[in-house]
Scaffold this motif. Structure first.
Motif, PDB file in Angstrom:
ATOM      1  N   HIS A  57       0.809  -1.217   0.000  1.00 24.37           N
ATOM      2  CA  HIS A  57       0.000   0.000   0.000  1.00 24.37           C
ATOM      3  C   HIS A  57       0.845   1.270   0.000  1.00 24.37           C
ATOM      4  CE1 HIS A  57       1.108  -0.582   4.061  1.00 24.37           C
ATOM      5  NE2 HIS A  57      -0.033  -0.380   4.685  1.00 24.37           N
ATOM      6  N   VAL A  58       2.020   1.222   0.683  1.00 21.77           N
ATOM      7  CA  VAL A  58       2.899   2.390   0.685  1.00 21.77           C
ATOM      8  C   VAL A  58       4.327   1.947   0.369  1.00 21.77           C
ATOM      9  CG1 VAL A  58       1.495   3.734   2.292  1.00 21.77           C
ATOM     10  CG2 VAL A  58       3.311   2.258   3.181  1.00 21.77           C
ATOM     11  N   PHE A  59       5.067   2.848  -0.220  1.00 19.52           N
ATOM     12  CA  PHE A  59       6.422   2.542  -0.697  1.00 19.52           C
ATOM     13  C   PHE A  59       7.352   2.112   0.426  1.00 19.52           C
ATOM     14  CE2 PHE A  59      10.777   3.982  -1.482  1.00 19.52           C
ATOM     15  CZ  PHE A  59      11.066   3.332  -2.674  1.00 19.52           C
ATOM     16  N   THR A  60       7.228   2.723   1.600  1.00 18.21           N
ATOM     17  CA  THR A  60       8.208   2.488   2.659  1.00 18.21           C
ATOM     18  C   THR A  60       8.260   1.040   3.107  1.00 18.21           C
ATOM     19  OG1 THR A  60       6.534   3.257   4.240  1.00 18.21           O
ATOM     20  CG2 THR A  60       8.236   4.839   3.579  1.00 18.21           C
ATOM     21  N   VAL A  61       7.151   0.305   3.010  1.00 15.75           N
ATOM     22  CA  VAL A  61       7.156  -1.093   3.447  1.00 15.75           C
ATOM     23  C   VAL A  61       7.288  -2.072   2.282  1.00 15.75           C
ATOM     24  CG1 VAL A  61       5.861  -0.607   5.544  1.00 15.75           C
ATOM     25  CG2 VAL A  61       4.621  -1.266   3.467  1.00 15.75           C
ATOM     26  N   SER A  62       7.233  -1.569   1.054  1.00 14.46           N
ATOM     27  CA  SER A  62       7.352  -2.478  -0.102  1.00 14.46           C
ATOM     28  C   SER A  62       8.074  -1.780  -1.251  1.00 14.46           C
ATOM     29  CB  SER A  62       5.966  -2.932  -0.563  1.00 14.46           C
ATOM     30  OG  SER A  62       5.142  -1.815  -0.863  1.00 14.46           O
ATOM     31  N   PRO A  63       9.285  -1.317  -1.030  1.00 14.86           N
ATOM     32  CA  PRO A  63       9.973  -0.521  -2.058  1.00 14.86           C
ATOM     33  C   PRO A  63      10.191  -1.254  -3.380  1.00 14.86           C
ATOM     34  CG  PRO A  63      11.479  -1.141  -0.282  1.00 14.86           C
ATOM     35  CD  PRO A  63      10.098  -1.483   0.187  1.00 14.86           C
ATOM     36  N   ALA A  64      10.780  -2.448  -3.319  1.00 11.96           N
ATOM     37  CA  ALA A  64      11.062  -3.190  -4.555  1.00 11.96           C
ATOM     38  C   ALA A  64       9.772  -3.591  -5.258  1.00 11.96           C
ATOM     39  CB  ALA A  64      11.912  -4.416  -4.248  1.00 11.96           C
ATOM     40  N   LEU A  65       8.797  -4.067  -4.483  1.00 10.47           N
ATOM     41  CA  LEU A  65       7.540  -4.533  -5.066  1.00 10.47           C
ATOM     42  C   LEU A  65       6.755  -3.388  -5.700  1.00 10.47           C
ATOM     43  CD1 LEU A  65       6.452  -7.002  -2.245  1.00 10.47           C
ATOM     44  CD2 LEU A  65       7.645  -7.513  -4.381  1.00 10.47           C
ATOM     45  N   THR A  66       6.861  -2.208  -5.125  1.00 10.71           N
ATOM     46  CA  THR A  66       6.155  -1.049  -5.667  1.00 10.71           C
ATOM     47  C   THR A  66       6.676  -0.674  -7.047  1.00 10.71           C
ATOM     48  OG1 THR A  66       5.640  -0.141  -3.476  1.00 10.71           O
ATOM     49  CG2 THR A  66       5.663   1.407  -5.322  1.00 10.71           C
ATOM     50  N   VAL A  67       7.993  -0.536  -7.162  1.00  9.25           N
ATOM     51  CA  VAL A  67       8.540  -0.098  -8.448  1.00  9.25           C
ATOM     52  C   VAL A  67       8.408  -1.185  -9.506  1.00  9.25           C
ATOM     53  CG1 VAL A  67      10.069   1.593  -7.401  1.00  9.25           C
ATOM     54  CG2 VAL A  67      10.919  -0.728  -7.786  1.00  9.25           C
ATOM     55  N   ILE A  68       8.426  -2.447  -9.085  1.00 14.42           N
ATOM     56  CA  ILE A  68       8.188  -3.547 -10.033  1.00 14.42           C
ATOM     57  C   ILE A  68       6.788  -3.424 -10.616  1.00 14.42           C
ATOM     58  CG2 ILE A  68       7.750  -6.034 -10.166  1.00 14.42           C
ATOM     59  CD1 ILE A  68      10.217  -6.417  -8.355  1.00 14.42           C
ATOM     60  N   GLU A  69       5.796  -3.199  -9.753  1.00 15.32           N
ATOM     61  CA  GLU A  69       4.423  -3.073 -10.248  1.00 15.32           C
ATOM     62  C   GLU A  69       4.290  -1.893 -11.205  1.00 15.32           C
ATOM     63  OE1 GLU A  69      -0.217  -2.807  -8.692  1.00 15.32           O
ATOM     64  OE2 GLU A  69       1.356  -3.600  -7.394  1.00 15.32           O
ATOM     65  N   GLN A  70       4.918  -0.781 -10.853  1.00 21.00           N
ATOM     66  CA  GLN A  70       4.842   0.414 -11.695  1.00 21.00           C
ATOM     67  C   GLN A  70       5.389   0.138 -13.096  1.00 21.00           C
ATOM     68  OE1 GLN A  70       2.917   2.724 -10.487  1.00 21.00           O
ATOM     69  NE2 GLN A  70       4.148   4.295  -9.520  1.00 21.00           N
ATOM     70  N   LYS A  71       6.570  -0.422 -13.149  1.00 18.02           N
ATOM     71  CA  LYS A  71       7.237  -0.592 -14.440  1.00 18.02           C
ATOM     72  C   LYS A  71       6.645  -1.740 -15.259  1.00 18.02           C
ATOM     73  CE  LYS A  71      10.070   1.608 -15.720  1.00 18.02           C
ATOM     74  NZ  LYS A  71       9.974   2.892 -16.477  1.00 18.02           N
ATOM     75  N   VAL A  72       6.257  -2.833 -14.590  1.00 21.14           N
ATOM     76  CA  VAL A  72       5.645  -3.947 -15.320  1.00 21.14           C
ATOM     77  C   VAL A  72       4.292  -3.529 -15.888  1.00 21.14           C
ATOM     78  CG1 VAL A  72       4.659  -6.260 -15.083  1.00 21.14           C
ATOM     79  CG2 VAL A  72       6.879  -5.753 -14.090  1.00 21.14           C
ATOM     80  N   ALA A  73       3.518  -2.777 -15.108  1.00 24.37           N
ATOM     81  CA  ALA A  73       2.218  -2.293 -15.599  1.00 24.37           C
ATOM     82  C   ALA A  73       2.416  -1.381 -16.808  1.00 24.37           C
ATOM     83  CB  ALA A  73       1.480  -1.553 -14.489  1.00 24.37           C
ATOM     84  N   GLN A  74       3.457  -0.561 -16.759  1.00 21.97           N
ATOM     85  CA  GLN A  74       3.739   0.328 -17.890  1.00 21.97           C
ATOM     86  C   GLN A  74       4.062  -0.479 -19.145  1.00 21.97           C
ATOM     87  OE1 GLN A  74       7.380   2.721 -17.668  1.00 21.97           O
ATOM     88  NE2 GLN A  74       6.226   4.490 -18.414  1.00 21.97           N
ATOM     89  N   LYS A  75       4.892  -1.515 -18.994  1.00 19.78           N
ATOM     90  CA  LYS A  75       5.243  -2.363 -20.137  1.00 19.78           C
ATOM     91  C   LYS A  75       4.016  -3.130 -20.644  1.00 19.78           C
ATOM     92  CE  LYS A  75       7.736  -4.610 -23.098  1.00 19.78           C
ATOM     93  NZ  LYS A  75       8.176  -3.929 -24.344  1.00 19.78           N
ATOM     94  N   TYR A  76       3.239  -3.645 -19.716  1.00 17.66           N
ATOM     95  CA  TYR A  76       2.020  -4.391 -20.062  1.00 17.66           C
ATOM     96  C   TYR A  76       1.061  -3.486 -20.838  1.00 17.66           C
ATOM     97  CZ  TYR A  76      -1.482  -8.079 -18.961  1.00 17.66           C
ATOM     98  OH  TYR A  76      -2.394  -9.104 -19.005  1.00 17.66           O
ATOM     99  N   ALA A  77       0.863  -2.266 -20.344  1.00 19.70           N
ATOM    100  CA  ALA A  77      -0.040  -1.316 -20.997  1.00 19.70           C
ATOM    101  C   ALA A  77       0.414  -1.012 -22.418  1.00 19.70           C
ATOM    102  CB  ALA A  77      -0.134  -0.031 -20.177  1.00 19.70           C
ATOM    103  N   SER A  78       1.731  -0.993 -22.629  1.00 21.18           N
ATOM    104  CA  SER A  78       2.247  -0.669 -23.965  1.00 21.18           C
ATOM    105  C   SER A  78       1.859  -1.724 -24.988  1.00 21.18           C
ATOM    106  CB  SER A  78       3.768  -0.497 -23.918  1.00 21.18           C
ATOM    107  OG  SER A  78       4.429  -1.753 -23.775  1.00 21.18           O
ATOM    108  N   LEU A  79       1.690  -2.979 -24.554  1.00 25.21           N
ATOM    109  CA  LEU A  79       1.265  -4.027 -25.477  1.00 25.21           C
ATOM    110  C   LEU A  79      -0.106  -3.724 -26.063  1.00 25.21           C
ATOM    111  CD1 LEU A  79       2.290  -7.326 -23.605  1.00 25.21           C
ATOM    112  CD2 LEU A  79       3.610  -6.005 -25.263  1.00 25.21           C
TER     113      LEU A  79
END
Length: 519
Positions: free
Chosen positions: A133-155
């Motif tokens: 829910h917040v970056f401070t407790v899930s830093p790696a998982l947060t940025v992974i979701e951001q970037k993977v969603a961006q790549k997925y959306a591009s398809l």
């Protein structure tokens, strides 16, 4: 009482989690061995599809669920040396009294088994046991979701700098969120005042029930959903969409949202997105595509033509946990500009969100949802995509389509089989009736009895688990054509030999139906 007055024994319960590494070794290692053996036996043909239960209450006894009060008072971890063995025994009992989705004969719902990398991802999420829910407790998982969603959306053709998406707990919640966002963004006053107008939603009669549930949940009511008839292929008849919108306006409704489907639940049909988009623009409605089932055809160079025009949608739901074998659940809601998630859904919560410097990006992902707690489901998709690559996912999708087409073509040549699906099928399921007495016409009620009898026999044989459904058009026409088989081909381990065995089994159990009724 001060801290100094507290006895040391009250600060450390040595009977609870005093040796966590040892417990992991005692529980996980034998469990993993069991799982590997289970899959090995499945692949060798020694492990069936899972038991059939006529009465769900039979499981109460098998799983010892009638003794919960007693069991919870005397937990497995009670200091005895056999605690691990007891827990593994329970693990084994549940494993062998569940449906075996690893079996190539699992052709029931719109998903199949996970795989090794999927289990690895789920294990990592359990080890981290954090909240995204917040970056401070899930830093790696947060940025992974951001970037993977961006790549997925591009398809799907969302190529802007801010394109992306978020994960939700299944396709229904992705669809529900898209409706909430449509209302919040097109009519911002609703965030404070509620439904300031009588909003209308438009979707095909073959769409998923989550569209109607979304209307109920958001206080619009089921009567606000106007259902558009479909053509002989199960696709929305777009020529009836605009007249329906006009009629609803005359009744005092304000057009809000049009839902199109990429892969309907029963027939797997794809609605005509370009034509729908044009009408949405004319009436200033939100255009959503529910691609929960068929969205991942986008990975296939050959099959993605069915999604032509998807980039025109305001939002798209797509579920990697269906076609791609990612562990359930993993559902994305994708949009051309991910900043609208916070615009539509965020509220001030300073106890949770601490205003991290984001430079236009939202790294506290719960700001973009109507919930708070979030499992980082995007990780499962990320690791799967890393492992198999875009080409691997394309091969998986193409194989499933090819298997479905092979099955449809084979049964189209055999007397007694009556295809409801097109050839080739629009998605990964094939719908058909089977009449074991093809020279004798059966009523809808009789066909339902045949279908259910054979489906049960396929399951009890331990070799196949298939689904069946009533014809969705029957509720409109009032005519009972009977329930037909809906067989889903989604596993990469299904071969032509297995398909031939399925056809032979259906014919075999059809003969048993005739014999049992003669007696």
């Amino acid at each position: 009482m001060t801290v100094d007055d507290l006895p040391t024994r009250d600060l450390l319960n040595k009977n609870l989690e005093s040796n966590r590494a040892q417990e992991l070794e005692q529980l996980l290692k034998p469990a993993v061995d069991l799982i590997i053996d289970f899959v090995k036996k499945t692949d060798a043909g020694e492990q069936g599809i899972g038991p059939h239960f006529d009465n769900p209450r039979d499981l109460y006894k098998i799983l010892d669920l009638d003794r919960l009060d007693e069991l919870f008072k005397k937990p497995v971890k009670n200091g005895s040396s056999d605690s691990a063995e007891k827990m593994i025994a329970t693990f084994r009992t549940i494993l062998h009294n569940s449906v075996n989705t690893w079996h190539p004969g699992f052709m029931d719902k719109l998903y199949a088994s996970s795989n090794a990398v999927g289990m690895l991802a789920d294990l990592l999420l359990s080890v981290l046991n954090t909240n995204s829910h917040v970056f401070t407790v899930s830093p790696a998982l947060t940025v992974i979701e951001q970037k993977v969603a961006q790549k997925y959306a591009s398809l799907f053709g969302y190529n802007g700098a801010h394109a992306g998406g978020l994960t939700f707990n299944g396709g229904s919640w992705s669809n529900i969120t898209s409706l909430q966002m449509a209302r919040s963004l097109l009519f911002p006053e609703t965030k404070l005042q509620g439904n300031v107008k009588r909003f209308a939603i438009y979707t095909s009669v073959h769409s998923h029930y989550s569209v109607e549930k979304a209307a109920i949940l958001l206080g619009l009511g089921a009567n606000a959903v106007f259902k558009i008839p479909v053509d002989e292929h199960g696709c929305m008849r777009v020529e009836l969409l605009e007249p329906t919108i006009k009629t609803s306006i005359e009744k005092g409704y304000t057009p809000l949202y049009v839902n199109a489907t990429a892969g309907t639940t029963v027939f797997g049909a794809f609605d005509p997105f370009i034509e729908i988009s044009q009408i949405c623009k004319k009436y200033h409605t939100w255009f959503h595509i529910d691609g929960s089932w068929g969205g991942n055809a986008i990975f296939s160079t050959k099959r993605k033509v069915a999604l032509k025009g998807c980039e025109l949608a305001d939002s798209i739901t797509s579920n990697p946990h269906k076609m791609l074998g990612v562990p359930t659940t993993c559902s994305f809601l994708l949009v051309p500009d991910a900043r609208i998630f916070t615009q539509a859904n965020s509220l001030g919560a300073p106890y949770l969100f601490h205003n991290i410097r984001d430079e236009g990006e939202n790294f506290d992902l719960a700001k973009g949802t109507m919930g708070c707690g979030r499992r980082a489901d995007a990780l499962k998709f990320y690791l799967g995509w890393l492992y198999y690559g875009t080409s691997g996912y394309e091969q998986r999708v193409d194989h499933a389509y090819d298997v479905g087409e092979y099955f449809a073509r084979q049964i189209s040549k055999i007397k007694g089989f009556d295809l409801v699906s097109d050839i080739p099928p629009p998605c990964l399921q094939v719908c058909f009736y089977y009449n074991p007495t093809p020279d004798k016409k059966l009523s809808g009620e009789q066909l339902t009895r045949v279908t259910r009898f054979i489906a049960r026999k396929l399951h009890t044989s331990g070799n196949f688990l298939t689904d069946f459904a009533p014809n969705p058009d029957d509720s409109v026409s009032g005519v009972d054509h009977g329930e037909f088989f809906r067989v889903v081909f989604n596993s990469p381990v299904v071969t032509a030999t297995i398909i031939d065995e399925l056809i032979a089994s259906i014919q075999k159990f059809g003969k048993e139906f005739i014999t049992s009724n003669e007696e």
